[in-house]
Design a protein around this motif. Structure first.
Motif, short mmCIF file in Angstrom:
data_model
loop_
_atom_site.label_atom_id
_atom_site.label_comp_id
_atom_site.label_asym_id
_atom_site.label_seq_id
_atom_site.Cartn_x
_atom_site.Cartn_y
_atom_site.Cartn_z
N ARG A 217 0.87 -1.32 0.00
CA ARG A 217 0.12 -0.02 -0.10
C ARG A 217 0.90 1.29 0.04
O ARG A 217 0.35 2.42 -0.04
CB ARG A 217 -0.85 -0.13 1.04
N GLY A 218 2.02 1.07 -0.06
CA GLY A 218 3.15 2.35 -0.19
C GLY A 218 3.31 2.79 1.10
O GLY A 218 3.85 3.94 1.36
N LEU A 219 3.18 2.18 2.18
CA LEU A 219 3.50 2.53 3.37
C LEU A 219 4.94 1.92 4.01
O LEU A 219 5.25 0.94 3.66
CB LEU A 219 2.47 2.20 4.62
N GLU A 220 5.65 2.73 4.73
CA GLU A 220 7.00 2.24 5.18
C GLU A 220 6.82 1.39 6.43
O GLU A 220 6.38 1.98 7.48
CB GLU A 220 7.81 3.33 5.59
N ALA A 221 7.18 0.12 6.52
CA ALA A 221 6.96 -0.96 7.36
C ALA A 221 7.95 -1.77 7.39
O ALA A 221 8.47 -2.25 6.33
CB ALA A 221 5.58 -1.46 7.35
N SER A 222 8.58 -2.04 8.52
CA SER A 222 9.62 -3.23 8.62
C SER A 222 8.99 -4.38 9.57
O SER A 222 8.42 -4.07 10.43
CB SER A 222 10.83 -2.71 9.23
N LEU A 223 9.37 -5.60 9.34
CA LEU A 223 9.21 -6.77 10.20
C LEU A 223 10.38 -6.66 11.49
O LEU A 223 11.72 -7.01 11.34
CB LEU A 223 9.43 -7.87 9.31
N ALA A 224 9.70 -6.71 12.59
CA ALA A 224 10.57 -6.42 13.75
C ALA A 224 9.67 -5.97 15.07
O ALA A 224 8.74 -5.48 14.82
CB ALA A 224 11.72 -5.12 13.65
N GLY A 225 10.06 -6.44 16.07
CA GLY A 225 9.50 -6.52 17.37
C GLY A 225 10.56 -5.74 18.35
O GLY A 225 11.23 -4.89 17.97
N VAL A 226 10.00 -5.55 19.45
CA VAL A 226 10.48 -5.01 20.61
C VAL A 226 11.72 -5.79 21.13
O VAL A 226 11.50 -7.03 21.49
CB VAL A 226 9.79 -4.49 21.66
N PRO A 227 12.94 -5.43 21.29
CA PRO A 227 13.59 -4.08 20.90
C PRO A 227 14.16 -3.87 19.72
O PRO A 227 14.59 -2.73 19.43
CB PRO A 227 14.45 -4.09 22.05
#
Length: 190
Positions: A43-53
């Motif tokens: 959808r053109g959004l900046e997202a990455s696969l990661a959790g905390v921390p």
């Protein structure tokens, strides 16, 4: 209220990222759900696969305006909860905002029932504990309060014929059982 750039930790379906894009706010999200991240990217959004921390890796100290964690802290083991506060404190610039929303642990209807419908919930997070963690990590508290009232008709009813002492008791029970469904915490980096 949000300051740019914004990090959405646990961005899920991307509602906040969509709103930021529409408002012209520089925002990126992190989530542990591969399908959600792939959809957000498509959808053109900046997202990455990661959790905390891990989501904070590579983010320069003092470079972020707002860190948002909507319905995240109840999913985190305590070590990751502490890490969320520590890393948010590190990456936020002075006066940057940490915004959290979580099921309201002070509402007995939530913490004794509704909370446990989601099998990924680990523990309700009490506002006093979240406030303490925020202060210990260099934040002042701008707002902490229950939000999202229960639907009409949920509360225990009273009538005008009830004695005042009974009405006070029922109102006290209503406040304890049916305070807001969620808790909002807004903290400012000192």
């Amino acid at each position: 209220m949000a300051q740019s750039p914004l990090l959405d930790v646990g961005c899920g379906r991307g509602e906040l990222l969509d709103a930021c894009k529409e408002a012209g706010i520089d925002a990126r999200g992190f989530d542990t759900n591969e399908r959600s991240v792939a959809d957000l990217r498509a959808r053109g959004l900046e997202a990455s696969l990661a959790g905390v921390p891990e989501c904070f890796d590579g983010i320069e100290a003092g470079s972020i305006g707002t860190v948002v964690a909507m319905h995240v802290v109840e999913h985190l083991p305590v070590e990751a909860l502490f890490a969320l506060f520590a890393h948010a404190s590190r990456v936020l610039r002075r006066d940057g905002l940490l915004i959290m929303e979580t099921p309201n642990a002070e509402s007995l209807a939530v913490s004794a029932g509704d909370f446990w419908r989601d099998p990924t919930h680990l523990a309700p997070r009490h506002p006093a504990a979240l406030t303490l963690l925020a202060r210990e990590h260099g934040f002042s508290i701008d707002d902490v309060r229950p939000i999202h009232p229960f639907p009409e008709g949920t509360r225990f009813a009273t009538s005008d014929d009830d004695p005042p002492s009974l009405r006070r008791l029922i109102e006290s029970l209503n406040d304890r059982f049916f305070s807001g469904q969620d808790l909002r915490l807004i903290a400012k980096r000192l």
